[in-house]
Enzyme design. Structure first.
Site, PDB file in Angstrom:
ATOM      1  N   SER A 117       0.481  -1.390   0.505  1.00 17.77           N
ATOM      2  CA  SER A 117      -0.124   0.243  -0.123  1.00 17.77           C
ATOM      3  C   SER A 117       1.580   0.905   0.046  1.00 17.77           C
ATOM      4  CB  SER A 117      -0.595  -0.078   1.221  1.00 17.77           C
ATOM      5  OG  SER A 117      -1.400   1.527   1.216  1.00 17.77           O
ATOM      6  N   TYR A 137      -1.754   0.543  10.156  1.00 19.18           N
ATOM      7  CA  TYR A 137      -2.471  -0.897   8.572  1.00 19.18           C
ATOM      8  C   TYR A 137      -1.414  -0.237   7.778  1.00 19.18           C
ATOM      9  CZ  TYR A 137      -3.183  -0.640   4.014  1.00 19.18           C
ATOM     10  OH  TYR A 137      -3.637  -1.399   3.049  1.00 19.18           O
ATOM     11  N   LYS A 193       1.764  -2.811   6.506  1.00 20.64           N
ATOM     12  CA  LYS A 193       1.931  -2.986   5.446  1.00 20.64           C
ATOM     13  C   LYS A 193       3.883  -3.347   5.614  1.00 20.64           C
ATOM     14  CE  LYS A 193      -1.062  -4.272   2.880  1.00 20.64           C
ATOM     15  NZ  LYS A 193      -1.678  -5.547   2.819  1.00 20.64           N
TER      16      LYS A 193
HETATM   17  C1  WQD Z   1      -9.755   7.912   0.731  1.00 26.25           C
HETATM   18  C2  WQD Z   1     -10.349   9.363   1.221  1.00 26.25           C
HETATM   19  C3  WQD Z   1     -10.405  10.307   3.772  1.00 26.25           C
HETATM   20  C4  WQD Z   1     -14.329   7.871   3.640  1.00 26.25           C
HETATM   21  C5  WQD Z   1      -6.338   3.277   2.291  1.00 26.25           C
HETATM   22  C6  WQD Z   1      -5.386   2.746   2.331  1.00 26.25           C
HETATM   23  C7  WQD Z   1      -5.682   2.157   1.090  1.00 26.25           C
HETATM   24  C8  WQD Z   1      -6.436   1.615   0.791  1.00 26.25           C
HETATM   25  C9  WQD Z   1      -7.810   1.926   0.532  1.00 26.25           C
HETATM   26  C10 WQD Z   1      -6.552  -0.741   0.511  1.00 26.25           C
HETATM   27  C11 WQD Z   1      -9.392  10.355   2.836  1.00 26.25           C
HETATM   28  C12 WQD Z   1     -11.248  10.988   3.640  1.00 26.25           C
HETATM   29  C13 WQD Z   1     -13.011   8.787   3.496  1.00 26.25           C
HETATM   30  C14 WQD Z   1     -15.395   8.499   4.364  1.00 26.25           C
HETATM   31  C15 WQD Z   1     -13.778  10.589   3.652  1.00 26.25           C
HETATM   32  N1  WQD Z   1      -6.424   0.542   0.747  1.00 26.25           N
HETATM   33  N2  WQD Z   1     -12.911   9.995   3.554  1.00 26.25           N
HETATM   34  N3  WQD Z   1     -14.763  10.579   4.157  1.00 26.25           N
HETATM   35  O1  WQD Z   1      -7.191   5.604   3.690  1.00 26.25           O
HETATM   36  O2  WQD Z   1      -6.531   7.230   1.643  1.00 26.25           O
HETATM   37  O3  WQD Z   1      -6.581   4.735   2.080  1.00 26.25           O
HETATM   38  O4  WQD Z   1      -7.797   2.706   2.126  1.00 26.25           O
HETATM   39  O5  WQD Z   1      -6.486  -1.303  -0.867  1.00 26.25           O
HETATM   40  O6  WQD Z   1      -4.043   1.310   0.691  1.00 26.25           O
HETATM   41  O7  WQD Z   1      -4.510   2.992   2.624  1.00 26.25           O
HETATM   42  O8  WQD Z   1      -8.581   5.327   1.561  1.00 26.25           O
HETATM   43  O9  WQD Z   1     -10.676   5.744   0.800  1.00 26.25           O
HETATM   44  O10 WQD Z   1     -10.278   5.585   3.542  1.00 26.25           O
HETATM   45  O11 WQD Z   1      -9.691   7.907   2.196  1.00 26.25           O
HETATM   46  O12 WQD Z   1     -13.789  11.982   3.975  1.00 26.25           O
HETATM   47  O13 WQD Z   1     -16.383   8.027   5.657  1.00 26.25           O
HETATM   48  O14 WQD Z   1     -11.119  10.168   1.459  1.00 26.25           O
HETATM   49  O15 WQD Z   1      -9.861  11.371   5.108  1.00 26.25           O
HETATM   50  O16 WQD Z   1      -8.631  11.820   2.239  1.00 26.25           O
HETATM   51  P1  WQD Z   1      -7.117   5.973   2.591  1.00 26.25           P
HETATM   52  P2  WQD Z   1     -10.290   5.862   2.247  1.00 26.25           P
END
Ligand code: WQD
Length: 337
Positions: A125, A150, A154
């Site tokens: 990741s 997390y 990784k």
């Molecule tokens: C994306 C953006 C949040 C939810 C992680 C892992 C990555 C991958 C995907 C495996 C951020 C914002 C999110 C919500 C929000 N995992 N957000 N409200 O954390 O970037 O990545 O998950 O494949 O390896 O690191 O993904 O989708 O959680 O967040 O505002 O309800 O959306 O703050 O800016 P993330 P995410």
């Protein structure tokens, strides 16, 4: 190299990769424990490809069950997807994340060694980069300052794999650092449908679109980005799945080695840009409210994708519009199931 073991084969990325493996005439043996997936995905894979996989319900921490798979099948290569992946949840449950994401790989590696299966593609990741010093992020960018368990889990596995390779150059290892996979298969039969309340942005948005959830909570709009909301490199799941075929072909054809690739599009979009694009392409309103930042989040990251383009002869082709459209259409086609 025909027999591929896919761990987490019913998961979001696992299932899309299994489809592409079958489309490329690989034999697939799959395992899953359904902690974040559904058995029904196996039927969907068969519907899409008209092929079946040999499936084992198995938790990778169950060394006995896992060894049975290797005893009963000649495994040429393993693609290891099985892991927990929610940043916020990992901050609340670090021990569960380290046991599930790290110990399971140690179990897998010891059995692979015993059965002389030394080709592995590992699902890593972009969170291993922590808060990047420079953007776009290259594979040579500094890793280590992870901001959540997390990402740290990784990173630990990446370090373990490096040590394994250094100990025995007969290992053939490819680490794929995913940025943010979203979207659904063009058949709309498989997509991102996590169990429970989604941790990730896009599945949350689709549940709001379907009125299963009333409002998207945007985690902070005071980041140093153009509109204050977090910026990520979203990549279509179809692009990501195809990248695994390219990585597999590289391990099949080139000299044994230890390879690392970023899998992204090279473009960053903010949360608000994703919401606006989703609303536009699907002609729907997504109510949201700004709340406090989520622990473990960073402001912005997106990938430098030159290395994968050059060495895997792969690049992402789908657009953010495609990702938003297929995400919504997948939800519409499967709601209530
Ligand atoms: C994306 C953006 C949040 C939810 C992680 C892992 C990555 C991958 C995907 C495996 C951020 C914002 C999110 C919500 C929000 N995992 N957000 N409200 O954390 O970037 O990545 O998950 O494949 O390896 O690191 O993904 O989708 O959680 O967040 O505002 O309800 O959306 O703050 O800016 P993330 P995410």
């Amino acid at each position: 190299m025909k027999n591929i073991l896919v761990t987490g084969c019913c998961g979001y990325i696992g299932s899309h990769t299994v489809v592409e493996l079958l489309n490329n005439d690989y034999n697939v043996i799959g395992l899953d424990n359904f902690s974040n997936s559904k058995r029904e995905v196996l039927e969907r894979i068969k519907e899409i490809t008209n092929k079946e996989i040999k499936f084992y319900e198995c938790n990778m921490l169950d060394a006995g069950k896992l060894e049975t798979i290797f005893a009963e099948n000649r495994i040429d290569l393993v693609i290891d997807f099985a892991a927990y992946k929610a940043v916020g949840e990992s901050v609340e449950k670090p021990v569960e994340y380290y046991i599930n994401n790290v110990s399971s790989v140690l179990t897998l590696l010891s059995i692979m060694k015993k059965y002389n299966t030394k080709s592995l593609i590992f699902s890593s990741s972009a969170t291993v980069y922590g808060t990047p010093k420079e953007i776009p992020i290259t594979e040579e960018s500094e890793v280590g300052k992870t901001t959540n368990p997390y990402g740290t889990s990784k990173l630990y596995v990446e370090n373990i794999l490096q040590d394994v390779y250094k100990s025995d150059k007969n290992w053939n290892i490819c680490i794929l650092r995913y940025f943010n996979p979203i979207g659904a298969h063009t058949s709309l039969l498989i997509g991102d449908s996590p169990n429970g309340i989604p941790a990730n942005l896009m599945p949350y948005i689709t549940k709001v679109a379907n009125k299963e959830l009333d409002c998207l909570k945007i985690f902070g709009n005071d980041y140093d980005t153009n509109d204050g909301t977090g910026v990520r490199d979203y990549i279509h799941i179809m692009d990501l799945a195809l990248a695994h075929i390219k990585a597999l072909q590289k391990l099949e054809t080139e000299k044994k080695g230890f390879y690392i690739y970023n899998l992204g599009t090279g473009k960053g979009y903010s949360v608000l840009e994703v919401v606006n694009t989703f609303e536009k392409v699907n002609n729907i309103k997504i109510p949201y409210k700004i709340v406090e930042r989520r622990k473990g989040d960073i402001a912005r990251y997106y990938a430098d994708v030159k290395k994968a383009k050059k060495e895997l002869e792969w690049e992402a082709i789908y657009t953010l519009e495609d990702m938003c459209k297929t995400s919504y259409d997948f939800m519409l086609k499967n709601k209530g199931e």
